[in-house]
Design a protein around this motif. Structure first.
Motif, PDB file in Angstrom:
ATOM      1  N   VAL A 329      28.291  -8.744  59.804  1.00  0.00           N
ATOM      2  CA  VAL A 329      27.720  -7.449  60.200  1.00  0.00           C
ATOM      3  C   VAL A 329      26.947  -7.658  61.487  1.00  0.00           C
ATOM      4  CG1 VAL A 329      26.001  -5.692  59.605  1.00  0.00           C
ATOM      5  CG2 VAL A 329      27.560  -6.536  57.864  1.00  0.00           C
ATOM      6  N   CYS A 330      27.192  -6.784  62.456  1.00  0.00           N
ATOM      7  CA  CYS A 330      26.447  -6.846  63.718  1.00  0.00           C
ATOM      8  C   CYS A 330      25.671  -5.547  63.898  1.00  0.00           C
ATOM      9  CB  CYS A 330      27.411  -7.034  64.894  1.00  0.00           C
ATOM     10  SG  CYS A 330      26.599  -6.846  66.496  1.00  0.00           S
ATOM     11  N   VAL A 331      24.357  -5.649  63.990  1.00  0.00           N
ATOM     12  CA  VAL A 331      23.507  -4.470  64.220  1.00  0.00           C
ATOM     13  C   VAL A 331      23.041  -4.516  65.678  1.00  0.00           C
ATOM     14  CG1 VAL A 331      21.347  -3.301  63.595  1.00  0.00           C
ATOM     15  CG2 VAL A 331      22.711  -4.447  61.825  1.00  0.00           C
ATOM     16  N   ILE A 332      23.276  -3.418  66.392  1.00  0.00           N
ATOM     17  CA  ILE A 332      22.841  -3.361  67.796  1.00  0.00           C
ATOM     18  C   ILE A 332      21.400  -2.874  67.868  1.00  0.00           C
ATOM     19  CG2 ILE A 332      23.188  -2.175  70.019  1.00  0.00           C
ATOM     20  CD1 ILE A 332      25.415  -4.200  69.396  1.00  0.00           C
ATOM     21  N   MET A 333      20.579  -3.627  68.608  1.00  0.00           N
ATOM     22  CA  MET A 333      19.227  -3.160  68.911  1.00  0.00           C
ATOM     23  C   MET A 333      19.287  -2.578  70.325  1.00  0.00           C
ATOM     24  SD  MET A 333      16.893  -6.206  67.315  1.00  0.00           S
ATOM     25  CE  MET A 333      15.366  -5.241  67.321  1.00  0.00           C
ATOM     26  N   ALA A 334      18.912  -1.306  70.429  1.00  0.00           N
ATOM     27  CA  ALA A 334      19.079  -0.590  71.702  1.00  0.00           C
ATOM     28  C   ALA A 334      17.725  -0.135  72.233  1.00  0.00           C
ATOM     29  CB  ALA A 334      19.985   0.615  71.481  1.00  0.00           C
ATOM     30  N   LEU A 386      26.374 -13.508  58.888  1.00  0.00           N
ATOM     31  CA  LEU A 386      27.575 -13.807  58.095  1.00  0.00           C
ATOM     32  C   LEU A 386      27.157 -14.143  56.675  1.00  0.00           C
ATOM     33  CD1 LEU A 386      28.947 -16.305  60.711  1.00  0.00           C
ATOM     34  CD2 LEU A 386      29.962 -14.099  60.240  1.00  0.00           C
ATOM     35  N   ALA A 387      27.896 -13.610  55.687  1.00  0.00           N
ATOM     36  CA  ALA A 387      27.563 -13.909  54.288  1.00  0.00           C
ATOM     37  C   ALA A 387      28.804 -13.758  53.425  1.00  0.00           C
ATOM     38  CB  ALA A 387      26.461 -12.974  53.802  1.00  0.00           C
ATOM     39  N   GLN A 388      28.688 -14.188  52.178  1.00  0.00           N
ATOM     40  CA  GLN A 388      29.835 -14.120  51.256  1.00  0.00           C
ATOM     41  C   GLN A 388      30.248 -12.678  50.997  1.00  0.00           C
ATOM     42  OE1 GLN A 388      31.893 -16.363  50.514  1.00  0.00           O
ATOM     43  NE2 GLN A 388      30.567 -17.963  51.298  1.00  0.00           N
ATOM     44  N   SER A 389      29.275 -11.773  50.938  1.00  0.00           N
ATOM     45  CA  SER A 389      29.623 -10.368  50.653  1.00  0.00           C
ATOM     46  C   SER A 389      29.099  -9.486  51.780  1.00  0.00           C
ATOM     47  CB  SER A 389      28.981  -9.926  49.340  1.00  0.00           C
ATOM     48  OG  SER A 389      27.576  -9.841  49.521  1.00  0.00           O
ATOM     49  N   LEU A 390      29.707  -8.296  51.892  1.00  0.00           N
ATOM     50  CA  LEU A 390      29.264  -7.341  52.913  1.00  0.00           C
ATOM     51  C   LEU A 390      27.800  -6.967  52.673  1.00  0.00           C
ATOM     52  CD1 LEU A 390      29.764  -5.387  55.258  1.00  0.00           C
ATOM     53  CD2 LEU A 390      30.755  -3.782  53.627  1.00  0.00           C
ATOM     54  N   LYS A 391      27.451  -6.795  51.392  1.00  0.00           N
ATOM     55  CA  LYS A 391      26.082  -6.397  51.043  1.00  0.00           C
ATOM     56  C   LYS A 391      25.077  -7.440  51.562  1.00  0.00           C
ATOM     57  CE  LYS A 391      23.454  -5.151  46.919  1.00  0.00           C
ATOM     58  NZ  LYS A 391      22.677  -6.383  46.792  1.00  0.00           N
ATOM     59  N   ASP A 392      25.378  -8.705  51.331  1.00  0.00           N
ATOM     60  CA  ASP A 392      24.467  -9.761  51.798  1.00  0.00           C
ATOM     61  C   ASP A 392      24.457  -9.867  53.321  1.00  0.00           C
ATOM     62  OD1 ASP A 392      23.893 -10.241  49.198  1.00  0.00           O
ATOM     63  OD2 ASP A 392      25.074 -12.089  49.018  1.00  0.00           O
ATOM     64  N   ALA A 393      25.610  -9.599  53.921  1.00  0.00           N
ATOM     65  CA  ALA A 393      25.671  -9.668  55.393  1.00  0.00           C
ATOM     66  C   ALA A 393      24.795  -8.565  56.000  1.00  0.00           C
ATOM     67  CB  ALA A 393      27.112  -9.551  55.869  1.00  0.00           C
ATOM     68  N   ILE A 394      24.826  -7.379  55.374  1.00  0.00           N
ATOM     69  CA  ILE A 394      23.990  -6.269  55.856  1.00  0.00           C
ATOM     70  C   ILE A 394      22.512  -6.664  55.726  1.00  0.00           C
ATOM     71  CG2 ILE A 394      23.241  -3.887  55.385  1.00  0.00           C
ATOM     72  CD1 ILE A 394      26.129  -3.317  54.403  1.00  0.00           C
ATOM     73  N   GLU A 395      22.156  -7.147  54.555  1.00  0.00           N
ATOM     74  CA  GLU A 395      20.744  -7.516  54.315  1.00  0.00           C
ATOM     75  C   GLU A 395      20.268  -8.567  55.302  1.00  0.00           C
ATOM     76  OE1 GLU A 395      20.646  -6.803  49.576  1.00  0.00           O
ATOM     77  OE2 GLU A 395      19.794  -8.713  50.289  1.00  0.00           O
ATOM     78  N   GLY A 396      21.118  -9.572  55.513  1.00  0.00           N
ATOM     79  CA  GLY A 396      20.755 -10.669  56.423  1.00  0.00           C
ATOM     80  C   GLY A 396      20.584 -10.181  57.857  1.00  0.00           C
ATOM     81  N   ALA A 397      21.471  -9.275  58.275  1.00  0.00           N
ATOM     82  CA  ALA A 397      21.392  -8.772  59.651  1.00  0.00           C
ATOM     83  C   ALA A 397      20.091  -7.981  59.834  1.00  0.00           C
ATOM     84  CB  ALA A 397      22.605  -7.906  59.974  1.00  0.00           C
ATOM     85  N   TYR A 398      19.774  -7.117  58.871  1.00  0.00           N
ATOM     86  CA  TYR A 398      18.550  -6.306  59.016  1.00  0.00           C
ATOM     87  C   TYR A 398      17.286  -7.153  58.889  1.00  0.00           C
ATOM     88  CZ  TYR A 398      20.947  -1.953  59.657  1.00  0.00           C
ATOM     89  OH  TYR A 398      21.710  -0.953  60.198  1.00  0.00           O
ATOM     90  N   GLY A 416      27.389  -0.749  58.249  1.00  0.00           N
ATOM     91  CA  GLY A 416      28.124  -1.399  57.149  1.00  0.00           C
ATOM     92  C   GLY A 416      28.141  -0.604  55.859  1.00  0.00           C
ATOM     93  N   LYS A 417      27.317   0.455  55.786  1.00  0.00           N
ATOM     94  CA  LYS A 417      27.167   1.179  54.522  1.00  0.00           C
ATOM     95  C   LYS A 417      28.486   1.780  54.029  1.00  0.00           C
ATOM     96  CE  LYS A 417      23.977   4.628  52.749  1.00  0.00           C
ATOM     97  NZ  LYS A 417      22.998   5.610  53.207  1.00  0.00           N
ATOM     98  N   LYS A 418      29.294   2.257  54.966  1.00  0.00           N
ATOM     99  CA  LYS A 418      30.558   2.884  54.561  1.00  0.00           C
ATOM    100  C   LYS A 418      31.487   1.899  53.862  1.00  0.00           C
ATOM    101  CE  LYS A 418      30.868   5.392  58.480  1.00  0.00           C
ATOM    102  NZ  LYS A 418      31.569   5.977  59.609  1.00  0.00           N
ATOM    103  N   GLY A 419      31.335   0.637  54.175  1.00  0.00           N
ATOM    104  CA  GLY A 419      32.177  -0.391  53.552  1.00  0.00           C
ATOM    105  C   GLY A 419      31.759  -0.709  52.129  1.00  0.00           C
ATOM    106  N   LEU A 420      30.571  -0.217  51.725  1.00  0.00           N
ATOM    107  CA  LEU A 420      30.068  -0.553  50.386  1.00  0.00           C
ATOM    108  C   LEU A 420      30.489   0.436  49.322  1.00  0.00           C
ATOM    109  CD1 LEU A 420      26.366  -1.587  51.094  1.00  0.00           C
ATOM    110  CD2 LEU A 420      28.313  -3.064  50.619  1.00  0.00           C
TER     111      LEU A 420
END
Ligand code: AMP
Ligand code: GLY
Length: 423
Positions: A329-334, A386-398, A416-420
């Protein structure tokens, strides 16, 4: 080997980061690069639209292989220019890059080869375009024909919105020459996905499907940006759907381009809407997506340079593409205000925290002044986890995003929410 990467955003940081893992590269250059890229490559202050200086630099430094990040130099023919001089470059020719450089070219091409896309008309006359709008029922999308830095497509809820968009483009020249010809197309409903594929002109090899988040605010509200975040893979793009995308979009595109005398060599980026009638093309791009590449490239197990060389040498069929079985998951800081006006020059702090090996901070709009890192663009950083699951990848990125600071830092909170959701 000496490799040059052209560009200065998050995409190019991701490209340089991944290329640097190849031990055969002993010198890596980037033009113009950014402070994040400097950790891996020697940066040369040459703008991506200064093709002559780039060519001269490649010759002076005896560059063996050049990788082009942004579309502009490709649309202006950098691939043809380097090829004429016997220099190897990753990216399509000017003729093939028209698939991004002109929306009317792309639409006419798709129509000719029966590649699914939204119904459309192309207009050079304001009066004809206006007539079309007023005689059409339903939402429309008005698009400037040429390059407009990702801002040239306006989704219009009403006829008068469409009329306004038309006037902006055709009368007020907000996109300059690019908006003098417009494509007006029907609005497609569905989920959007980006499928990026290597193509050597004959073989097409899709990478991991990704989902971008174009709108500036949560829940896809507000104006479109270059992309506020991305994740990969996309759980609802299963094997069957990917095969359909390959057979109905990617393969006919590569065959059609070759048949028309513009064999497509590089990354073919298909922006797709997954409609009830199946996947339809919203746009093609002639290069890696940004921010998609900041989620996709960290998931590549295979060597990137080898894949790019296979594209240029025409032996992609022999390249073994391996992808990690994880999510990114990549979160852009703008900068606050983006995609409208925003301030630059705000100090960025928190980047020296220990984020761990699964977090990568890609620089997009930053600069270093007197040892301090400052904001220097609308999209400032791409924070990938990067993580084993999308949920963990989201949490880690934030988690990482929350430990980085600059005045006016803005990010979406739903990447990433739509993927959950359950599908
Ligand atoms: P484009 O510049 O063609 O990539 O469009 C930018 C964004 O506008 C896309 O990512 C979509 O979110 C939206 N868009 C463009 N064309 C359409 C369409 N025909 N239907 C629905 N949304 C669209
Ligand atoms: N993320 C959209 C693009 O690269 O065009």
């Amino acid at each position: 080997m000496k490799v040059l990467v052209i560009g200065n955003g998050g995409r190019e940081h991701a490209l340089v980061w991944k290329l640097a893992q190849n031990p055969a590269i002993d010198r890596l250059y980037c033009a113009p690069g950014n402070p994040g890229i400097e950790a891996f490559a020697e940066c040369a202050p040459i703008r991506p639209d200064d093709l002559q200086s780039l060519l001269q630099f490649a010759k002076e430094k005896s560059i063996d292989f050049t990788v082009v990040g942004p579309e502009l130099p490709l649309v202006h023919g950098i691939a043809d220019m380097f090829q004429k001089e016997g220099l190897k470059l990753f990216g399509p020719s000017r003729g093939a890059a028209r698939i991004e450089g002109s929306k009317s070219f792309a639409k006419d091409f798709m129509q000719r080869y029966h590649i699914p896309t939204a119904g459309y008309e192309v207009f050079k006359s304001m009066a004809n375009a206006r007539n079309y709008i007023w005689n059409h029922e339903g939402k429309l999308v008005v698009k400037a024909d040429g390059l407009a830095a990702g801002k040239g497509s306006l989704v219009c809820e009403t006829k008068s919105d469409a009329q306004k968009a038309l006037e902006e483009m055709m009368l007020r020249n907000v996109f300059g020459e690019a908006g003098h010809r417009v494509v007006i197309e029907e609005f497609l409903e569905g989920d959007e996905v980006s499928v990026l594929a290597f193509s050597d002109g004959k073989t097409v090899l899709p990478l991991i499907p990704a989902q971008d988040h174009k709108a500036v605010f949560d829940n896809d509200l507000g104006p479109n940006t270059g992309g506020m975040g991305a994740y990969a893979p996309v759980p609802f793009v299963n094997e069957k759907l990917l095969r359909e995308i390959r057979e109905t979009v990617l393969e006919p595109t590569i065959r059609g381009m070759a048949k028309d005398g513009n064999p497509y060599k590089g990354i073919l980026y298909a922006g797709l809407m997954l409609t009830e009638e199946g996947p339809k093309v919203i746009e093609f791009n002639c290069r890696f997506g940004d921010p998609e590449s900041q989620a996709i490239l960290p998931l590549l197990k295979s060597d990137l340079l080898e894949g790019m060389m296979a594209v240029v040498n025409g032996n992609l069929a022999d390249y073994n593409l391996e992808i990690e079985d994880r999510s990114a998951v990549c979160v852009i800081m703008a900068s606050e205000g983006y995609p409208g006006p925003y301030e630059k020059g705000k100090e960025i702090t928190g980047l020296d925290s220990d984020f761990g090996a699964d977090t990568i901070i890609f620089h997009a709009g930053t600069k270093r002044v007197n040892g301090k890192l400052l904001t220097n663009g609308g999209r400032v950083l791409g924070v990938t986890h990067l993580a084993q699951s999308l949920k963990d990848a989201i949490e880690g990125a934030y988690k990482a995003v929350k430990s980085i600071f600059f005045e006016g830092a803005y990010y979406r909170t739903d990447i990433g929410k739509k993927g959950l959701r359950n599908i």
